[in-house]
Design a protein around this motif. Structure first.
Motif, short mmCIF file in Angstrom:
data_model
loop_
_atom_site.label_atom_id
_atom_site.label_comp_id
_atom_site.label_asym_id
_atom_site.label_seq_id
_atom_site.Cartn_x
_atom_site.Cartn_y
_atom_site.Cartn_z
N SER A 38 22.13 -11.04 55.23
CA SER A 38 21.91 -9.80 54.48
C SER A 38 23.17 -8.97 54.32
O SER A 38 23.21 -8.03 53.53
N LEU A 39 24.22 -9.31 55.08
CA LEU A 39 25.53 -8.69 54.85
C LEU A 39 26.09 -9.18 53.52
O LEU A 39 25.99 -10.35 53.19
N VAL A 42 33.70 -6.96 60.53
CA VAL A 42 32.30 -6.66 60.85
C VAL A 42 32.20 -6.39 62.35
O VAL A 42 32.75 -7.14 63.17
N LEU A 43 31.51 -5.31 62.69
CA LEU A 43 31.28 -4.95 64.08
C LEU A 43 29.80 -5.13 64.41
O LEU A 43 28.94 -4.53 63.76
N GLU A 44 29.51 -5.98 65.40
CA GLU A 44 28.13 -6.10 65.87
C GLU A 44 27.94 -5.19 67.08
O GLU A 44 28.68 -5.26 68.06
N ILE A 97 28.85 -2.94 59.61
CA ILE A 97 28.24 -2.87 60.95
C ILE A 97 26.90 -3.57 60.91
O ILE A 97 26.15 -3.46 59.94
N ILE A 98 26.61 -4.31 61.97
CA ILE A 98 25.36 -5.06 62.05
C ILE A 98 24.84 -4.98 63.49
O ILE A 98 25.61 -4.79 64.42
N GLY A 99 23.53 -5.12 63.64
CA GLY A 99 23.02 -5.13 65.01
C GLY A 99 21.51 -5.11 65.10
O GLY A 99 20.82 -4.69 64.18
N ASN A 100 21.03 -5.61 66.22
CA ASN A 100 19.66 -5.39 66.66
C ASN A 100 19.75 -4.15 67.55
O ASN A 100 19.97 -4.24 68.74
N ALA A 112 33.41 7.36 55.61
CA ALA A 112 34.59 7.01 54.82
C ALA A 112 35.04 5.59 55.11
O ALA A 112 35.69 4.95 54.27
N GLN A 113 34.68 5.07 56.28
CA GLN A 113 35.13 3.74 56.69
C GLN A 113 33.99 2.73 56.70
O GLN A 113 34.20 1.54 56.40
N VAL A 114 32.78 3.16 57.04
CA VAL A 114 31.63 2.24 57.14
C VAL A 114 30.98 2.10 55.77
O VAL A 114 30.30 3.00 55.30
N VAL A 115 31.18 0.96 55.13
CA VAL A 115 30.70 0.78 53.76
C VAL A 115 29.37 0.03 53.69
O VAL A 115 28.69 0.07 52.66
N GLU A 116 28.98 -0.63 54.79
CA GLU A 116 27.68 -1.31 54.80
C GLU A 116 27.16 -1.42 56.23
O GLU A 116 27.93 -1.61 57.17
N VAL A 117 25.85 -1.28 56.37
CA VAL A 117 25.18 -1.47 57.66
C VAL A 117 23.95 -2.32 57.43
O VAL A 117 23.17 -2.05 56.51
N VAL A 118 23.78 -3.36 58.24
CA VAL A 118 22.53 -4.13 58.25
C VAL A 118 22.03 -4.08 59.68
O VAL A 118 22.74 -4.47 60.61
N GLY A 119 20.80 -3.57 59.86
CA GLY A 119 20.36 -3.40 61.23
C GLY A 119 18.86 -3.46 61.42
O GLY A 119 18.08 -3.21 60.49
N MET A 120 18.49 -3.82 62.64
CA MET A 120 17.10 -3.86 63.08
C MET A 120 16.76 -2.53 63.75
O MET A 120 17.47 -2.09 64.66
N PHE A 121 15.67 -1.93 63.29
CA PHE A 121 15.20 -0.67 63.84
C PHE A 121 13.70 -0.74 64.08
O PHE A 121 13.02 -1.64 63.57
N GLN A 122 13.19 0.22 64.82
CA GLN A 122 11.74 0.38 64.88
C GLN A 122 11.23 0.61 63.45
O GLN A 122 11.86 1.31 62.66
#
Length: 259
Positions: A27-28, A37-39, A103-106, A124-134
């Motif tokens: 999904s990234l 990418v930072l997990e 940024i990505i993460g569970n 300004a730096q984080v252009v995309e986030v894919v993450g698992m949430f409640q």
């Protein structure tokens, strides 16, 4: 290697389904937007296994849990300084990343809002986030004006990001299984650099409006407005949940002009 124990105080629920892990990583969409990418909270590396197969970006891992960090050191010795034993919420992105970042993460559910506000602080730096949430948090992030889930987090995120609800995840694919459903969302940075209003006042208006969401904005934000000059403003006759981001920007500018 011995497995890492999930720790309740860290909100750890380790994903065990590799198909879902692969789907999250796919999904990234880095394209030409970022190469790092930072997990966050990799645990035992179920997402990391797929991230580290990618050649279009460099993968960094950060985990506050020393046991996870030591496990991952043995599992991925090639990472070296790209594996961090630190608190994501205290992280200085500029110290590690020179350009745009995904940024990505569970994500641990007990600090999900703090994670999202950390992203906003570094928009300004984080252009995309894919993450698992409640699931409820994911729905709140992606909901549109007029829905009961729409709130402070919805407005703040959607001011700077396109938010997409990607898919729902059942509890049985985690160890230990959480007592709630989960969901994966994607945040993609939009073109908004500045909102075009007094941003401090914007945050105040949004918070005041939703903190008393059953009241019309005329009553909910009464301490912020000049009541005599804004008696005819129709936006004030609505509840906060009816206003889009653009409406809140317009209202903020009207309050500024009529003080």
């Amino acid at each position: 290697m011995s497995l890492v124990r999930a720790k309740k105080h860290l909100g750890q629920h380790f994903l065990t389904d590799k198909n879902i892990a692969a789907k999250i990583v796919e999904s990234l969409r880095p394209a030409d937007k970022y190469t790092q990418v930072l997990e966050v909270g990799p645990g035992m590396g179920v997402l990391s296994d797929f991230l580290l197969q990618k050649t279009e970006y460099e993968t960094y891992l950060i985990d506050i849990d020393t046991e996870s960090y030591q496990f991952l050191q043995k599992k991925y010795p090639q990472l070296g300084s790209k594996l961090l034993n630190a608190d994501f919420l205290d992280m200085d992105f500029a110290a590690y990343f020179t350009g745009p970042l995904g940024i990505i993460g569970n994500f641990p559910y007990n600090i999900s809002s703090q994670i999202l506000f950390k992203v906003l602080d570094n928009r300004a730096q984080v252009v995309e986030v894919v993450g698992m949430f409640q699931k409820e948090v994911a729905e709140r992030c992606a909901s549109k004006a007029g829905s009961k889930e729409y709130g402070i987090l919805s407005v703040f995120l959607q001011a700077y990001y396109k938010v997409e609800y990607l898919f729902t995840v059942k509890a049985g694919v985690f160890n230990p299984p959480p007592k709630v459903l989960s969901a994966v969302i994607r945040l993609s940075r939009n073109e908004t650099a500045e909102l075009g209003c007094d941003e401090k006042l914007f945050w105040q208006v949004v918070k005041a409006g939703f903190n008393q969401r059953r009241k019309t904005l005329r009553n909910a934000v009464s301490s912020l407005i000049n009541k005599e000059k804004m008696t005819e403003e129709p936006l004030l006759d609505l509840r906060a949940e009816r206003l889009t981001v653009a409406d809140f920007v317009k209202l903020t500018n009207l309050i500024t002009t009529n003080r």
